[in-house]
Design an enzyme around this catalytic site. Sequence first.
Site, PDB file in Angstrom:
ATOM      1  N   LYS A 163       2.166  -3.717   6.666  1.00 34.37           N
ATOM      2  CA  LYS A 163       2.582  -3.756   5.247  1.00 34.37           C
ATOM      3  C   LYS A 163       4.072  -3.472   5.130  1.00 34.37           C
ATOM      4  O   LYS A 163       4.789  -4.118   4.352  1.00 34.37           O
ATOM      5  CB  LYS A 163       1.780  -2.740   4.430  1.00 34.37           C
ATOM      6  CG  LYS A 163       0.312  -3.064   4.310  1.00 34.37           C
ATOM      7  CD  LYS A 163       0.085  -4.310   3.470  1.00 34.37           C
ATOM      8  CE  LYS A 163      -1.353  -4.774   3.491  1.00 34.37           C
ATOM      9  NZ  LYS A 163      -1.568  -6.086   2.885  1.00 34.37           N
ATOM     10  N   TYR A 171      -1.944  -1.258  10.837  1.00 35.67           N
ATOM     11  CA  TYR A 171      -2.189  -1.741   9.467  1.00 35.67           C
ATOM     12  C   TYR A 171      -1.025  -1.350   8.555  1.00 35.67           C
ATOM     13  O   TYR A 171      -0.427  -2.189   7.873  1.00 35.67           O
ATOM     14  CB  TYR A 171      -3.509  -1.179   8.911  1.00 35.67           C
ATOM     15  CG  TYR A 171      -3.628  -1.413   7.422  1.00 35.67           C
ATOM     16  CD1 TYR A 171      -3.874  -2.688   6.939  1.00 35.67           C
ATOM     17  CD2 TYR A 171      -3.441  -0.369   6.509  1.00 35.67           C
ATOM     18  CE1 TYR A 171      -3.934  -2.923   5.559  1.00 35.67           C
ATOM     19  CE2 TYR A 171      -3.501  -0.596   5.144  1.00 35.67           C
ATOM     20  CZ  TYR A 171      -3.749  -1.876   4.674  1.00 35.67           C
ATOM     21  OH  TYR A 171      -3.789  -2.109   3.324  1.00 35.67           O
ATOM     22  N   SER A 196       0.832  -1.201   0.000  1.00 39.02           N
ATOM     23  CA  SER A 196       0.000   0.000   0.000  1.00 39.02           C
ATOM     24  C   SER A 196       0.865   1.250   0.000  1.00 39.02           C
ATOM     25  O   SER A 196       1.984   1.250   0.536  1.00 39.02           O
ATOM     26  CB  SER A 196      -0.859  -0.030   1.268  1.00 39.02           C
ATOM     27  OG  SER A 196      -1.421   1.221   1.509  1.00 39.02           O
TER      28      SER A 196
END
Length: 335
Positions: A152, A148, A123
């Site tokens: 990643k 989150y 992302s």
Amino acid sequence: MKILVTGGLGYIGSHTCVELLKDNEVVVLDNLSNSKEEVKDKIKQITGKDIKLYIGNMIDENLLDKIFTEEKIDAVIDFAAYKAVGESVKKPVEYYTNNISTVLVLLKVMKKHDVKKLVFSSSATVYGQPDHVPIKETDKTGGTTNPYGTSKLFVEQILKDLYQSDNSWDIAILRYFNPIGAHESGLIGEEPNGIPANLMPYIVKVASNELECLSVFGNDYPTKDGTGVRDYIHVVDLAKGHIKALEKLEKEQSGLYIYNLGTGIGYSVLDIVKAFEKVNNIKVNYKIAPRRPGDIAECYSDPTKAKEELGWQATKTIEDMCKDAYNYIVKSKEN
Ligand code: NAD
Ligand code: UFG
């Protein structure tokens, strides 16, 4: 090729399955934590082709081992993860387990079965607070502000370390910007649980009278109209980027490649509201609200590397994105 798509019934995964089925066999592993089994039938309706579905959790090493034993998998696309930024702050252990531990199990089983081609969903969040836009793949990463985003970043590092240790791996890390829209059939799309946290799903619910009014989070950013600017990309363009990444991995025997998948164009919140109203001929009530903590003013990609190395470029417009996002909700309500 026969591709294992983890999280293949989810939003981006289902659109990618549709593209993959044109030329490949598709095996999906999904635990339905954020998707429905009926998506399998919708994919069949669109493509006329079946996917092979395993329902289960990617953390389950025995299940993964069974899949790799039963199917002759050539490559994996890993979409399986939790993705809600706000929730990740409240449930860090669940997020790190589901977004990192699962990948470690996957890599272990891939290695055991000598399958070393992997496309990983990353992302733009890994860029943290960017120093400048547009953002290139070589720009600094880090400074993520929630579990989150950090998950990643960590998986990217794990994949880099893995490749460093054994350069027979063939890995593409794809950094998505803001995927929106839906397949033009209206059969698959984005279905967030509860009140949406992201802009387009919220707009769609206001337009369909499920929510009263969109809060525009801040109109005092240093952007053209003061509202936040993002690089929105049609989910079908994004899905096609995965096909191009797989082709690259097929062509190269090994390597670790990182690509931004975005359009390279920044649109503000108000641009999106106006485009949505115009293309769907519907009013979207909105009010200006305070900034959302953790938001950045501007984030858009430099997608040149993907264009040059993958021959991939987004083709759909912001109008296509707004039209298809709404069409999906209208069609879902008809059924
Ligand atoms: P999604 O929630 O719609 O899809 C994820 C799918 O994975 C769901 O079907 C879910 O049931 C499944 N899943 C989750 N954990 C699993 C597990 N442990 N085992 C098996 N299946 C599991 O999300 P999405 O928007 O399609 O995102 C796909 C990937 O892209 C994720 O890794 C996400 O972090 C990443 N990503 C998404 C966005 C975005 O804005 N949608 C942006 C950047 C990156
Ligand atoms: N926004 C509003 N009102 C809303 C929702 C959003 O004004 O109700 C604004 C935000 O302030 C921001 C823009 O709309 O300016 C886009 O916000 P989103 O929540 O849709 O998307 P973000 O860019 O904040 O985050 C998304 C994903 C993250 C991912 C990031 C980068 O949610 O997971 O893109 O890829 F990390």
